[in-house]
Design a protein around this motif. Structure first.
Motif, PDB file in Angstrom:
ATOM      1  N   LEU A 103       0.821  -1.212   0.000  1.00 57.04           N
ATOM      2  CA  LEU A 103       0.000   0.000   0.000  1.00 57.04           C
ATOM      3  C   LEU A 103       0.855   1.262   0.000  1.00 57.04           C
ATOM      4  CD1 LEU A 103      -2.827  -1.260   2.359  1.00 57.04           C
ATOM      5  CD2 LEU A 103      -3.042  -0.717  -0.073  1.00 57.04           C
ATOM      6  N   SER A 104       2.146   1.127   0.378  1.00 59.61           N
ATOM      7  CA  SER A 104       3.029   2.294   0.289  1.00 59.61           C
ATOM      8  C   SER A 104       3.292   2.660  -1.165  1.00 59.61           C
ATOM      9  CB  SER A 104       4.357   2.037   1.013  1.00 59.61           C
ATOM     10  OG  SER A 104       5.274   1.315   0.197  1.00 59.61           O
ATOM     11  N   VAL A 105       3.165   1.683  -2.050  1.00 55.59           N
ATOM     12  CA  VAL A 105       3.416   1.953  -3.470  1.00 55.59           C
ATOM     13  C   VAL A 105       2.154   2.476  -4.142  1.00 55.59           C
ATOM     14  CG1 VAL A 105       4.154   0.977  -5.679  1.00 55.59           C
ATOM     15  CG2 VAL A 105       5.193   0.169  -3.564  1.00 55.59           C
ATOM     16  N   ARG A 106       1.006   1.876  -3.820  1.00 58.06           N
ATOM     17  CA  ARG A 106      -0.243   2.334  -4.447  1.00 58.06           C
ATOM     18  C   ARG A 106      -1.390   2.121  -3.479  1.00 58.06           C
ATOM     19  NH1 ARG A 106      -3.577   0.037  -8.473  1.00 58.06           N
ATOM     20  NH2 ARG A 106      -2.091  -1.625  -8.925  1.00 58.06           N
ATOM     21  N   GLN A 107      -2.207   3.125  -3.322  1.00 57.15           N
ATOM     22  CA  GLN A 107      -3.392   3.021  -2.466  1.00 57.15           C
ATOM     23  C   GLN A 107      -4.433   4.020  -2.948  1.00 57.15           C
ATOM     24  OE1 GLN A 107      -2.490   4.183   1.600  1.00 57.15           O
ATOM     25  NE2 GLN A 107      -1.171   5.833   0.959  1.00 57.15           N
ATOM     26  N   PRO A 108      -5.708   3.794  -2.678  1.00 50.62           N
ATOM     27  CA  PRO A 108      -6.231   2.594  -2.028  1.00 50.62           C
ATOM     28  C   PRO A 108      -6.255   1.406  -2.979  1.00 50.62           C
ATOM     29  CG  PRO A 108      -8.047   4.001  -2.714  1.00 50.62           C
ATOM     30  CD  PRO A 108      -6.773   4.728  -3.078  1.00 50.62           C
ATOM     31  N   MET A 109      -6.366   0.220  -2.422  1.00 53.46           N
ATOM     32  CA  MET A 109      -6.518  -0.994  -3.218  1.00 53.46           C
ATOM     33  C   MET A 109      -7.682  -1.799  -2.645  1.00 53.46           C
ATOM     34  SD  MET A 109      -2.552  -2.247  -3.825  1.00 53.46           S
ATOM     35  CE  MET A 109      -2.830  -3.317  -5.222  1.00 53.46           C
ATOM     36  N   SER A 119     -14.827   3.583   1.258  1.00 55.49           N
ATOM     37  CA  SER A 119     -15.524   3.092   0.064  1.00 55.49           C
ATOM     38  C   SER A 119     -14.541   2.812  -1.084  1.00 55.49           C
ATOM     39  CB  SER A 119     -16.580   4.105  -0.383  1.00 55.49           C
ATOM     40  OG  SER A 119     -15.933   5.343  -0.663  1.00 55.49           O
ATOM     41  N   GLY A 120     -13.353   3.464  -1.071  1.00 55.45           N
ATOM     42  CA  GLY A 120     -12.386   3.248  -2.158  1.00 55.45           C
ATOM     43  C   GLY A 120     -11.544   2.001  -1.958  1.00 55.45           C
ATOM     44  N   GLY A 121     -11.605   1.411  -0.776  1.00 50.42           N
ATOM     45  CA  GLY A 121     -10.791   0.231  -0.504  1.00 50.42           C
ATOM     46  C   GLY A 121      -9.932   0.456   0.727  1.00 50.42           C
ATOM     47  N   TYR A 122      -8.779  -0.238   0.771  1.00 48.85           N
ATOM     48  CA  TYR A 122      -7.887  -0.156   1.928  1.00 48.85           C
ATOM     49  C   TYR A 122      -6.744   0.809   1.646  1.00 48.85           C
ATOM     50  CZ  TYR A 122     -10.326  -4.313   3.561  1.00 48.85           C
ATOM     51  OH  TYR A 122     -11.286  -5.194   3.987  1.00 48.85           O
ATOM     52  N   SER A 123      -6.375   1.592   2.662  1.00 49.87           N
ATOM     53  CA  SER A 123      -5.240   2.512   2.588  1.00 49.87           C
ATOM     54  C   SER A 123      -4.437   2.396   3.883  1.00 49.87           C
ATOM     55  CB  SER A 123      -5.710   3.970   2.461  1.00 49.87           C
ATOM     56  OG  SER A 123      -6.643   4.112   1.445  1.00 49.87           O
ATOM     57  N   LEU A 124      -3.280   3.029   3.863  1.00 46.46           N
ATOM     58  CA  LEU A 124      -2.487   3.106   5.088  1.00 46.46           C
ATOM     59  C   LEU A 124      -3.133   4.101   6.049  1.00 46.46           C
ATOM     60  CD1 LEU A 124       1.122   3.380   3.565  1.00 46.46           C
ATOM     61  CD2 LEU A 124       0.025   1.345   4.527  1.00 46.46           C
ATOM     62  N   LEU A 162       0.907 -10.833 -12.973  1.00 43.35           N
ATOM     63  CA  LEU A 162       0.599  -9.808 -11.990  1.00 43.35           C
ATOM     64  C   LEU A 162       0.740  -8.431 -12.641  1.00 43.35           C
ATOM     65  CD1 LEU A 162      -0.016 -10.045  -8.970  1.00 43.35           C
ATOM     66  CD2 LEU A 162       2.418  -9.701  -8.534  1.00 43.35           C
ATOM     67  N   PRO A 163      -0.270  -7.562 -12.525  1.00 46.26           N
ATOM     68  CA  PRO A 163      -0.097  -6.217 -13.090  1.00 46.26           C
ATOM     69  C   PRO A 163       0.996  -5.477 -12.329  1.00 46.26           C
ATOM     70  CG  PRO A 163      -2.130  -6.354 -11.807  1.00 46.26           C
ATOM     71  CD  PRO A 163      -1.570  -7.743 -11.866  1.00 46.26           C
ATOM     72  N   SER A 164       1.772  -4.650 -13.049  1.00 45.73           N
ATOM     73  CA  SER A 164       2.849  -3.936 -12.376  1.00 45.73           C
ATOM     74  C   SER A 164       2.271  -2.974 -11.352  1.00 45.73           C
ATOM     75  CB  SER A 164       3.690  -3.148 -13.384  1.00 45.73           C
ATOM     76  OG  SER A 164       4.542  -2.269 -12.686  1.00 45.73           O
ATOM     77  N   LEU A 165       2.861  -3.008 -10.182  1.00 53.41           N
ATOM     78  CA  LEU A 165       2.460  -2.084  -9.116  1.00 53.41           C
ATOM     79  C   LEU A 165       2.821  -0.651  -9.469  1.00 53.41           C
ATOM     80  CD1 LEU A 165       3.476  -3.163  -5.525  1.00 53.41           C
ATOM     81  CD2 LEU A 165       1.258  -2.420  -6.352  1.00 53.41           C
ATOM     82  N   PHE A 191       8.522   1.547  -1.486  1.00 53.01           N
ATOM     83  CA  PHE A 191       9.486   0.582  -1.981  1.00 53.01           C
ATOM     84  C   PHE A 191       9.584   0.702  -3.492  1.00 53.01           C
ATOM     85  CE2 PHE A 191       8.834  -0.847   2.193  1.00 53.01           C
ATOM     86  CZ  PHE A 191       9.989  -1.520   2.534  1.00 53.01           C
ATOM     87  N   SER A 192      10.774   0.489  -4.019  1.00 53.87           N
ATOM     88  CA  SER A 192      10.974   0.627  -5.454  1.00 53.87           C
ATOM     89  C   SER A 192      11.201  -0.752  -6.062  1.00 53.87           C
ATOM     90  CB  SER A 192      12.171   1.541  -5.715  1.00 53.87           C
ATOM     91  OG  SER A 192      13.187   0.862  -6.397  1.00 53.87           O
TER      92      SER A 192
END
Lengths: 300, 300
Positions: A201-207, A241-246, A295-298, B161-162
């Motif tokens: 989730l540090s790379v992409r959020q929300p998921m 509602s958008g999903g999970y975030s940090l 797996l789609p690229s993060l 993270f990268s």
């Protein structure tokens, strides 16, 4: 089967026009005086220019210069178009970004079958801390120092895992890396699966739950609504509602862990050396690409 | 900075005594006729023999021949003592186990500063599917093909993270490898920590709780008497006065899993290629050695 570096040799014709070509026939010849050699096909269009030139420059290419190598290996186009050039005392074209460069005075031209062997005296050189590009078995390559010869491997046991198995080595390397900053995870009471969740989730959020589960699937850790909601209850994530975030606390925790991981990374990079680090990353990317199940690229 | 392969060049003196020396100044010169060159110091004790010899052999060394390279790089001793030699038509010494070999007729000897440049016509050659030994930046090295250029990496995110981090790549490579045979673990209802336990005891048994815990520590999985006794209760291990061992069922399970892991290993080896596989194993061993916290070798 003989590995070589890759060079681009440049000069100027009588008309002042820059010429250059890719050569892997380069090598050192003499230390005193310092001399190097390379060979040029008698059929090469640049032969008259090199034959008449009093000076030429040899550029030992760095590992990221394969496109430049290809450009100078093809005939016809204006190879220098748009390229930045540096000045040098002999006036010959000098390309930037190389592992090493030799400015040479042309000394001998020798018969060599369908090639001419050019020998030059090195009158100036410079180098940079850039891993060199290699050409091995018909393809570009990078080098990894051999390091200590491995201890005599024990005879393989039938029906047992061997210390030469890639799966074993990957697992051990991964876990030993993790172990270097697991004390920090313990201190923050963060489990391995929580660490992976926070990293993700540090790379992409929300998921969404489904997205998170897809990225976590190969780890073998359970990723269910119950697990994610437990991480929310622990104050690491939040759900809307958008999903999970940090959560702010999760964000703070992963920033500290990231800093620790980067310190481990820098320490290891220093221990194994830049050449090995580059090669290892490249090989792991190849392996990851080979075993990826879509797996789609993060980071896309 | 210029990468090269490593060769040993051999011939015989007028007295019929074999001489040879390590050279990385070898290179190809001409295709038609096929010609190669290498350089020899004017101060070399073998110069008279090579100058007078009608033929010489060039051996392109394989990645495991660094000891042979060192042996032929030192002056003085009888370099050929105890070495197996093969016959060849020219009668010159031919060493086995190399990546490639060229039998050459000596054609030209050219002035090259403090060296003589030897040019020979290739009259016979052979090659083997052995990764070549490299010499790069003053040390032996092995090559890894570059593969596809990595996709343009996304700009690194601050606080995330990268995809270029070694820790990330190791983890992803490890888990993607595991994922390839995890279906078999699931079928046998064996968890990841149980898989590691079985793997460990397949190499050496019996082991005490303390020994097992030491080998499992970096994985982050709990290893307690309760965990091991649970594995006994599940019928995977057995416990007696000597410690923990595989039960017949555990032994059978790990044999099947090992076969699956070896199949994954062979499949990946084929996909990434022998050159990459060798380099990746070597680099992972270096990394494992660097991050090892003193774990006794399982295989010693």
């Amino acid at each position: 089967m003989f590995a070589t570096g890759v060079t681009i040799v440049t000069t100027k014709g009588d008309d002042g026009v820059a010429v250059g070509m890719t050569a892997n026939s380069f090598n050192s010849v003499s230390l005193d005086p310092p001399m190097v050699l390379w060979s040029l096909a008698k059929s090469a269009r640049s032969l008259p220019a090199f034959s008449a030139a009093p000076y030429w420059n040899v550029h030992v290419l760095a590992s990221d210069q394969d496109a430049l190598s290809n450009r100078f290996a093809r005939a016809g186009e204006d190879k220098f178009a748009g390229l930045p050039l540096e000045d040098c005392a002999t006036g010959m074209p000098l390309l930037p970004g190389c592992s090493a460069r030799f400015q040479c005075r042309s000394v001998f031209q020798y018969e060599g079958g369908d090639h001419i062997i050019f020998v030059g005296e090195v009158i100036a050189y410079d180098r940079a801390e850039l891993a060199p590009l290699l050409y091995v078995s018909g393809a570009y390559a990078i080098a990894a120092h051999k390091g200590e010869p491995p201890k005599a491997a024990a005879a393989p046991q039938v029906g047992a895992f061997s210390e030469d198995m890639l799966g074993y080595l990957l697992g051990r390397a991964h876990y030993q890396f993790m172990a270097r900053f697991r004390p920090m995870l313990a201190e923050k009471r963060i489990s391995d699966p929580e660490f992976f969740l926070l990293s993700l989730l540090s790379v992409r959020q929300p998921m969404s739950l489904a997205e998170i589960a897809a990225h976590m699937a190969d780890t073998g850790f359970e990723t269910s609504e119950a697990v994610l909601d437990a991480a929310c209850a622990r104050g690491l994530l939040r759900r809307d509602s958008g999903g999970y975030s940090l959560s702010p606390a999760g964000s703070d925790a992963i920033l500290h862990i990231l800093a620790a991981a980067k310190a481990v990374e820098a320490d290891l990079g220093g221990r194994i050396g830049a050449l090995q680090g580059t090669a290892l990353r490249q090989l792991l990317k190849t392996l990851v690409g080979t075993t990826d199940r879509g797996l789609p690229s993060l980071w896309a």
